[in-house]
Design an enzyme around this catalytic site. Structure first.
Site, PDB file in Angstrom:
ATOM      1  N   ASP A   1      13.300  74.613  23.004  1.00 21.03           N
ATOM      2  CA  ASP A   1      13.992  73.464  22.511  1.00 21.03           C
ATOM      3  C   ASP A   1      15.114  73.934  21.931  1.00 21.03           C
ATOM      4  O   ASP A   1      16.089  73.144  20.965  1.00 21.03           O
ATOM      5  CB  ASP A   1      13.160  72.449  21.588  1.00 21.03           C
ATOM      6  CG  ASP A   1      13.974  70.915  21.532  1.00 21.03           C
ATOM      7  OD1 ASP A   1      14.598  70.722  22.491  1.00 21.03           O
ATOM      8  OD2 ASP A   1      13.547  70.441  20.648  1.00 21.03           O
TER       9      ASP A   1
ATOM     10  N   CYS B   1      -0.609  58.294  35.575  1.00 24.05           N
ATOM     11  CA  CYS B   1      -0.511  57.077  34.941  1.00 24.05           C
ATOM     12  C   CYS B   1      -1.161  55.780  35.266  1.00 24.05           C
ATOM     13  O   CYS B   1      -1.542  54.847  34.507  1.00 24.05           O
ATOM     14  CB  CYS B   1       0.846  56.930  34.354  1.00 24.05           C
ATOM     15  SG  CYS B   1       1.395  58.033  32.840  1.00 24.05           S
TER      16      CYS B   1
ATOM     17  N   CYS C   1      -1.512  51.936  34.241  1.00 21.85           N
ATOM     18  CA  CYS C   1      -1.390  51.647  32.620  1.00 21.85           C
ATOM     19  C   CYS C   1      -0.137  51.726  32.055  1.00 21.85           C
ATOM     20  O   CYS C   1       0.884  52.201  32.384  1.00 21.85           O
ATOM     21  CB  CYS C   1      -1.988  53.122  32.049  1.00 21.85           C
ATOM     22  SG  CYS C   1      -2.072  52.959  30.281  1.00 21.85           S
TER      23      CYS C   1
ATOM     24  N   CYS D   1       1.576  52.536  26.737  1.00 25.00           N
ATOM     25  CA  CYS D   1       2.544  53.090  25.658  1.00 25.00           C
ATOM     26  C   CYS D   1       3.844  52.223  25.671  1.00 25.00           C
ATOM     27  O   CYS D   1       4.650  51.929  24.782  1.00 25.00           O
ATOM     28  CB  CYS D   1       3.111  54.259  26.345  1.00 25.00           C
ATOM     29  SG  CYS D   1       3.749  54.581  28.017  1.00 25.00           S
TER      30      CYS D   1
ATOM     31  N   CYS E   1       4.980  50.371  21.811  1.00 25.76           N
ATOM     32  CA  CYS E   1       6.131  50.977  21.116  1.00 25.76           C
ATOM     33  C   CYS E   1       6.769  49.796  20.297  1.00 25.76           C
ATOM     34  O   CYS E   1       6.990  48.531  20.506  1.00 25.76           O
ATOM     35  CB  CYS E   1       7.329  51.105  22.294  1.00 25.76           C
ATOM     36  SG  CYS E   1       8.811  51.468  21.488  1.00 25.76           S
TER      37      CYS E   1
ATOM     38  N   CYS F   1      14.630  53.880  19.701  1.00 24.13           N
ATOM     39  CA  CYS F   1      13.457  54.841  19.554  1.00 24.13           C
ATOM     40  C   CYS F   1      13.285  55.127  18.067  1.00 24.13           C
ATOM     41  O   CYS F   1      14.380  55.577  17.303  1.00 24.13           O
ATOM     42  CB  CYS F   1      13.344  55.924  20.300  1.00 24.13           C
ATOM     43  SG  CYS F   1      11.979  57.320  19.969  1.00 24.13           S
TER      44      CYS F   1
ATOM     45  N   CYS G   1       7.627  58.838  15.328  1.00 25.91           N
ATOM     46  CA  CYS G   1       6.744  58.256  15.684  1.00 25.91           C
ATOM     47  C   CYS G   1       5.820  58.640  16.863  1.00 25.91           C
ATOM     48  O   CYS G   1       6.215  59.212  17.643  1.00 25.91           O
ATOM     49  CB  CYS G   1       7.668  56.965  16.223  1.00 25.91           C
ATOM     50  SG  CYS G   1       6.485  55.509  16.650  1.00 25.91           S
TER      51      CYS G   1
ATOM     52  N   CYS H   1       3.107  55.920  20.918  1.00 29.24           N
ATOM     53  CA  CYS H   1       3.031  55.978  22.430  1.00 29.24           C
ATOM     54  C   CYS H   1       1.894  57.026  22.730  1.00 29.24           C
ATOM     55  O   CYS H   1       1.446  57.084  23.856  1.00 29.24           O
ATOM     56  CB  CYS H   1       4.384  56.232  23.124  1.00 29.24           C
ATOM     57  SG  CYS H   1       5.267  57.665  22.765  1.00 29.24           S
TER      58      CYS H   1
ATOM     59  N   CYS I   1      -2.221  56.537  24.235  1.00 36.06           N
ATOM     60  CA  CYS I   1      -2.356  57.087  25.492  1.00 36.06           C
ATOM     61  C   CYS I   1      -3.776  57.526  25.708  1.00 36.06           C
ATOM     62  O   CYS I   1      -4.512  58.261  24.999  1.00 36.06           O
ATOM     63  CB  CYS I   1      -1.551  58.307  25.632  1.00 36.06           C
ATOM     64  SG  CYS I   1      -1.679  59.013  27.513  1.00 36.06           S
TER      65      CYS I   1
END
Length: 358
Positions: free
Chosen positions: A144, A198, A201, A204, A208, A224, A251, A254, A258
């Site tokens: 990152d 996914c 579904c 998430c 949020c 966000c 946060c 989400c 899951c």
């Protein structure tokens, strides 16, 4: 299969074994072609979903074309490392208690960047020793730390698929893990990309708190909570403040909702375990930290990057969202003469919220 291909296939297996020995839960290998991810990124930027994160568009095509970022790259070795500890796996009580300070799980322990980079460099050293190539340009580690579409690379390398919340999900390990990459000029065999699971579904999207996941696979960062409490340098928009609740750094909603995270593993890395009781702190406790205390207790942590002023800004918002309390009002009033205009603004807002809730 020719001799060189056989050598590369054997080396790929060896790399995966070394990776696991170094603490990575999974290692995958992929090429550098990311045409679909490149289009997705450009569409996201065109909608200004990146907010103030100018670095997302600063590097042109380097983000989606690894060979432009590091010339000579033909393969990317993608790795993942779990970070959920036993202490963080039971943190829901912290989120549902409005006077508790909720900090995203990834930031409770040591900053992962240095740890991951050191492990990746050790992996690179092993590969170079095995191949007899010690040229520094033949391989480069990232965590990152550069313009890279690491989630797209991880998906293509088979580590997991990008979920509707934009995080990478692994069928056997959920999504509580960090990613890292090694760019290399070695023509290693590539792994099969992960497929999405996914289905229908949309948990998430529905959970949020600010409805930042505006559509499957599309996150408007400007809404966000992670962006608002970490990336945003100025004032948090007033209409979003009540929605932040007691989340003072990042946060996890989400990911918490899951269903795939029922398969999440507990990490063996002690450095990812919570420090300074960051997983159980109360809002009033952390609001009282002086700048010196903040710096001391966030040493080696990802939290330190936001600085003391944004830390106080975030906590002031959370205190404004807490149930009315004389203790909270008194603590806020002590901050009314803070030398930061931004801190004072959010303190005034919080006091008004406390008054209106009485």
């Amino acid at each position: 299969m020719d001799t060189n291909s056989q050598k590369m296939a054997a080396l790929a297996l060896q790399i995966k074994q070394w990776g696991q020995e170094l603490g990575f839960q999974q290692v995958g290998i992929t090429g550098t072609d990311l045409p679909e991810a490149e289009v997705h990124l450009q569409n996201w930027l065109d909608k200004n979903y990146h907010g103030e994160m100018d670095y997302m568009q600063r590097h042109g095509l380097k983000r989606s074309r690894p060979e432009l970022l590091h010339p000579g790259t033909v393969r990317v070795i993608s790795v993942r490392m779990d970070y959920q500890s036993e202490a963080t796996a039971t943190m829901m009580h912290q989120l549902v208690n409005p006077t508790s300070a909720y900090i995203s799980r990834y930031a409770l322990g040591r900053d992962y960047h240095k740890l991951m980079r050191n492990r990746l460099q050790k992996l690179a050293d092993k590969i170079q020793a095995e191949t007899g190539s010690h040229h520094p340009e033949s391989m480069r580690a990232f965590t990152d730390s550069a313009p890279i579409l690491e989630k797209a690379l991880a998906e293509k390398a088979g580590l997991g698929w990008i979920g509707k919340h934009s995080n990478v999900i692994n069928r056997k390990a959920g999504s509580w893990f960090f990613l890292g990459e090694l760019f290399t000029n070695l023509p290693l065999p590539v792994d099969t990309p992960a497929t999405a699971h996914c289905g229908e579904c949309r948990a998430c999207l529905d959970i949020c708190p600010t409805q930042a996941i505006v559509a499957p696979y599309q996150v408007d960062a400007r809404r966000c909570v992670s962006y608002l409490t970490i990336e945003l340098h100025g004032s948090i928009p007033e209409d979003l403040r009540p929605l932040i609740g007691n989340r003072i750094y990042g946060c996890d909603d989400c990911q918490l909702i899951c269903p795939w995270n029922r398969f999440a593993r507990i990490t063996g890395e002690q450095d990812f375990h919570p420090r300074h009781r960051l997983n159980t702190q109360q809002l009033l406790e952390v609001f009282a930290w002086t700048e010196a205390e903040f710096l001391a207790k966030t040493a080696g942590s990802a939290i330190r990057r936001i600085g003391h002023q944004r830390w106080l800004r975030n906590i002031a918002v959370a205190l404004g969202n807490a149930p009315p309390s004389a203790l909270i009002v008194n603590a806020l009033k002590l901050m009314l003469d803070h030398d930061s205009d931004m801190v004072r603004e959010h303190v005034h807002w919080a006091l008004a919220q406390q008054s209106s809730a009485i």
